[in-house]
Motif scaffolding. Sequence first.
Motif, PDB file in Angstrom:
ATOM      1  N   GLN A 118     -20.902   2.129   0.155  1.00 28.49           N
ATOM      2  CA  GLN A 118     -20.979   0.682   0.324  1.00 28.49           C
ATOM      3  C   GLN A 118     -22.171   0.072  -0.404  1.00 28.49           C
ATOM      4  OE1 GLN A 118     -20.800   0.703   4.605  1.00 28.49           O
ATOM      5  NE2 GLN A 118     -18.624   0.168   4.660  1.00 28.49           N
ATOM      6  N   LYS A 119     -23.141   0.897  -0.780  1.00 28.83           N
ATOM      7  CA  LYS A 119     -24.294   0.407  -1.524  1.00 28.83           C
ATOM      8  C   LYS A 119     -24.064   0.420  -3.037  1.00 28.83           C
ATOM      9  CE  LYS A 119     -27.663   1.888   1.965  1.00 28.83           C
ATOM     10  NZ  LYS A 119     -28.797   2.803   2.269  1.00 28.83           N
ATOM     11  N   GLN A 120     -22.961   1.006  -3.470  1.00 30.07           N
ATOM     12  CA  GLN A 120     -22.694   1.097  -4.896  1.00 30.07           C
ATOM     13  C   GLN A 120     -22.063  -0.207  -5.401  1.00 30.07           C
ATOM     14  OE1 GLN A 120     -24.062   3.906  -6.145  1.00 30.07           O
ATOM     15  NE2 GLN A 120     -24.491   4.200  -3.965  1.00 30.07           N
ATOM     16  N   ASP A 121     -22.017  -0.355  -6.718  1.00 29.15           N
ATOM     17  CA  ASP A 121     -21.474  -1.570  -7.336  1.00 29.15           C
ATOM     18  C   ASP A 121     -19.950  -1.475  -7.421  1.00 29.15           C
ATOM     19  OD1 ASP A 121     -21.323  -4.006  -8.592  1.00 29.15           O
ATOM     20  OD2 ASP A 121     -21.777  -3.210 -10.586  1.00 29.15           O
ATOM     21  N   ILE A 122     -19.321  -1.404  -6.253  1.00 29.30           N
ATOM     22  CA  ILE A 122     -17.871  -1.258  -6.168  1.00 29.30           C
ATOM     23  C   ILE A 122     -17.367  -2.113  -5.001  1.00 29.30           C
ATOM     24  CG2 ILE A 122     -17.833   1.091  -7.120  1.00 29.30           C
ATOM     25  CD1 ILE A 122     -17.655   2.132  -4.264  1.00 29.30           C
ATOM     26  N   ARG A 123     -16.057  -2.275  -4.939  1.00 28.67           N
ATOM     27  CA  ARG A 123     -15.428  -2.908  -3.783  1.00 28.67           C
ATOM     28  C   ARG A 123     -14.744  -1.818  -2.967  1.00 28.67           C
ATOM     29  NH1 ARG A 123     -12.998  -7.841  -7.384  1.00 28.67           N
ATOM     30  NH2 ARG A 123     -14.895  -9.102  -7.430  1.00 28.67           N
ATOM     31  N   LEU A 124     -15.061  -1.787  -1.696  1.00 28.71           N
ATOM     32  CA  LEU A 124     -14.602  -0.698  -0.848  1.00 28.71           C
ATOM     33  C   LEU A 124     -13.785  -1.262   0.308  1.00 28.71           C
ATOM     34  CD1 LEU A 124     -14.965   2.419  -0.511  1.00 28.71           C
ATOM     35  CD2 LEU A 124     -16.859   1.901   1.041  1.00 28.71           C
ATOM     36  N   GLU A 125     -12.591  -0.721   0.488  1.00 27.18           N
ATOM     37  CA  GLU A 125     -11.733  -1.123   1.597  1.00 27.18           C
ATOM     38  C   GLU A 125     -11.385   0.109   2.426  1.00 27.18           C
ATOM     39  OE1 GLU A 125      -7.174  -2.723   2.412  1.00 27.18           O
ATOM     40  OE2 GLU A 125      -7.996  -2.765   0.377  1.00 27.18           O
ATOM     41  N   VAL A 126     -11.656   0.024   3.710  1.00 23.58           N
ATOM     42  CA  VAL A 126     -11.333   1.126   4.609  1.00 23.58           C
ATOM     43  C   VAL A 126      -9.879   0.983   5.038  1.00 23.58           C
ATOM     44  CG1 VAL A 126     -11.841   2.245   6.796  1.00 23.58           C
ATOM     45  CG2 VAL A 126     -13.706   1.259   5.432  1.00 23.58           C
ATOM     46  N   ILE A 127      -9.048   1.968   4.673  1.00 18.20           N
ATOM     47  CA  ILE A 127      -7.649   1.956   5.085  1.00 18.20           C
ATOM     48  C   ILE A 127      -7.519   2.464   6.516  1.00 18.20           C
ATOM     49  CG2 ILE A 127      -5.348   2.905   4.609  1.00 18.20           C
ATOM     50  CD1 ILE A 127      -6.226   3.098   1.648  1.00 18.20           C
ATOM     51  N   GLY A 128      -8.211   3.556   6.811  1.00 20.45           N
ATOM     52  CA  GLY A 128      -8.181   4.112   8.160  1.00 20.45           C
ATOM     53  C   GLY A 128      -8.061   5.623   8.148  1.00 20.45           C
ATOM     54  N   TYR A 129      -7.950   6.187   9.345  1.00 15.63           N
ATOM     55  CA  TYR A 129      -7.831   7.634   9.509  1.00 15.63           C
ATOM     56  C   TYR A 129      -6.344   7.990   9.646  1.00 15.63           C
ATOM     57  CZ  TYR A 129     -12.857   7.599  10.394  1.00 15.63           C
ATOM     58  OH  TYR A 129     -14.211   7.448  10.264  1.00 15.63           O
ATOM     59  N   VAL A 130      -5.898   8.902   8.800  1.00 16.53           N
ATOM     60  CA  VAL A 130      -4.469   9.253   8.749  1.00 16.53           C
ATOM     61  C   VAL A 130      -4.330  10.770   8.597  1.00 16.53           C
ATOM     62  CG1 VAL A 130      -2.248   8.776   7.640  1.00 16.53           C
ATOM     63  CG2 VAL A 130      -4.092   7.094   7.490  1.00 16.53           C
ATOM     64  N   HIS A 131      -3.353  11.348   9.269  1.00 14.28           N
ATOM     65  CA  HIS A 131      -3.039  12.773   9.071  1.00 14.28           C
ATOM     66  C   HIS A 131      -2.134  12.936   7.853  1.00 14.28           C
ATOM     67  CE1 HIS A 131      -4.354  13.306  13.319  1.00 14.28           C
ATOM     68  NE2 HIS A 131      -4.771  14.472  12.832  1.00 14.28           N
ATOM     69  N   ARG A 132      -2.395  13.999   7.116  1.00  7.93           N
ATOM     70  CA  ARG A 132      -1.479  14.359   6.015  1.00  7.93           C
ATOM     71  C   ARG A 132      -0.161  14.828   6.606  1.00  7.93           C
ATOM     72  NH1 ARG A 132      -1.889  16.094   0.617  1.00  7.93           N
ATOM     73  NH2 ARG A 132      -4.175  15.940   0.639  1.00  7.93           N
ATOM     74  N   ASN A 133       0.939  14.379   5.984  1.00  5.52           N
ATOM     75  CA  ASN A 133       2.257  14.807   6.454  1.00  5.52           C
ATOM     76  C   ASN A 133       2.455  16.304   6.218  1.00  5.52           C
ATOM     77  OD1 ASN A 133       2.900  12.160   7.098  1.00  5.52           O
ATOM     78  ND2 ASN A 133       3.721  11.731   5.073  1.00  5.52           N
ATOM     79  N   ALA A 134       3.236  16.934   7.083  1.00 12.70           N
ATOM     80  CA  ALA A 134       3.522  18.353   6.938  1.00 12.70           C
ATOM     81  C   ALA A 134       4.353  18.587   5.688  1.00 12.70           C
ATOM     82  CB  ALA A 134       4.279  18.848   8.155  1.00 12.70           C
TER      83      ALA A 134
END
Length: 351
Positions: free
Chosen positions: A335-351
């Motif tokens: 978040q301190k870098q020169d970028i735009r950051l969007e938190v999508i969320g916590y997700v499990h990888r599908n089997a």
Amino acid sequence: MALITLSHIEKTYDSPQGPVHALKGIDLTIDTGDIYGIIGLSGAGKSTLIRCINLLERPTAGKVIVDGQDMTALSDKELRAARKNIGMIFQHFNLLSTATVYDNIAFPLRLAHKSEKEVRAKVEPLLSLVGLESKARQYPSQLSGGQKQRVGIARALASDPTVLLCDEATSALDPQTTRSILDLIRSINEKLQLTVIVITHEMQVIKEICDKVAVIENGVIAEQGSVLDIITNPQKPITREFIGSLISNDLPAAFRGGEISKEPVPGSYLLLRVTFVGESADDPVLADTIKNFPEIDVSMLYGNLDQVHGIPFGRMIIGITGPQDRIEAAMAYLQKQDIRLEVIGYVHRNA
């Protein structure tokens, strides 16, 4: 400096089912020399809006100021004179099928009672400008779609307009021809210092040539700004839908359909959407994060890099796993870098 100002523009049509509100209080300012894009889905009101600029459609309410003149207050004679400063090209070319290329371009000049010497002095340079010198004596039926649109552009320029309106000008063309027509419009904008307004439903067209863009939805402006800002930081769902044709907003296949949590879930990935603009597009942010936080695993799940008018931009979706305190530390670093950051969320990888 503003060349065109639309103030509180409304347009209502009568229909058997009752009034149809095509435009609902549009406010828009277009500066001299801009290529300004207006993008929307079919029925959003974009073509009605562009036709209100030259009063082919008279607004139900509001003012249209073009180069200091209130178009809505002009007499019929004054309006005809003002329209000479506003050229227009169309999706389906609108050429005279029984007239040659030369005569199609000459048509508005002859309507203005110019002499044949004056006509020739104007038409021949325009033929050269649009690359049709060798097609002057041919008829529209002998031309390709791209050549027909070049005739339409030349005809629109015959009266030396200060504004060029392009209503879905490339929608009937294949991608390669579309690129050549867009290049021509950009060249004309630069050479003739024209202000150009582009109506389209294709974000690629906006990206290729426009400086600024307004997104119209259901008769209102949903969002407007510089093309780079709109592409890299869209605010509205309709805008994100259009941007999706350039940069995918979808989750990687391995995470689709899973439940997204805003709180940490054991065994899940934290998914982040990272947008880079300008010089930051070349920065090794991901590599630095991996180096600075060896306790976590960082995976790039999607990546795209592109340009708008020579300015690079890109987007990645990354997944992070590991101890929660180190994930949070890595987040704080990003978040301190020169970028735009969007938190999508916590997700499990599908089997």
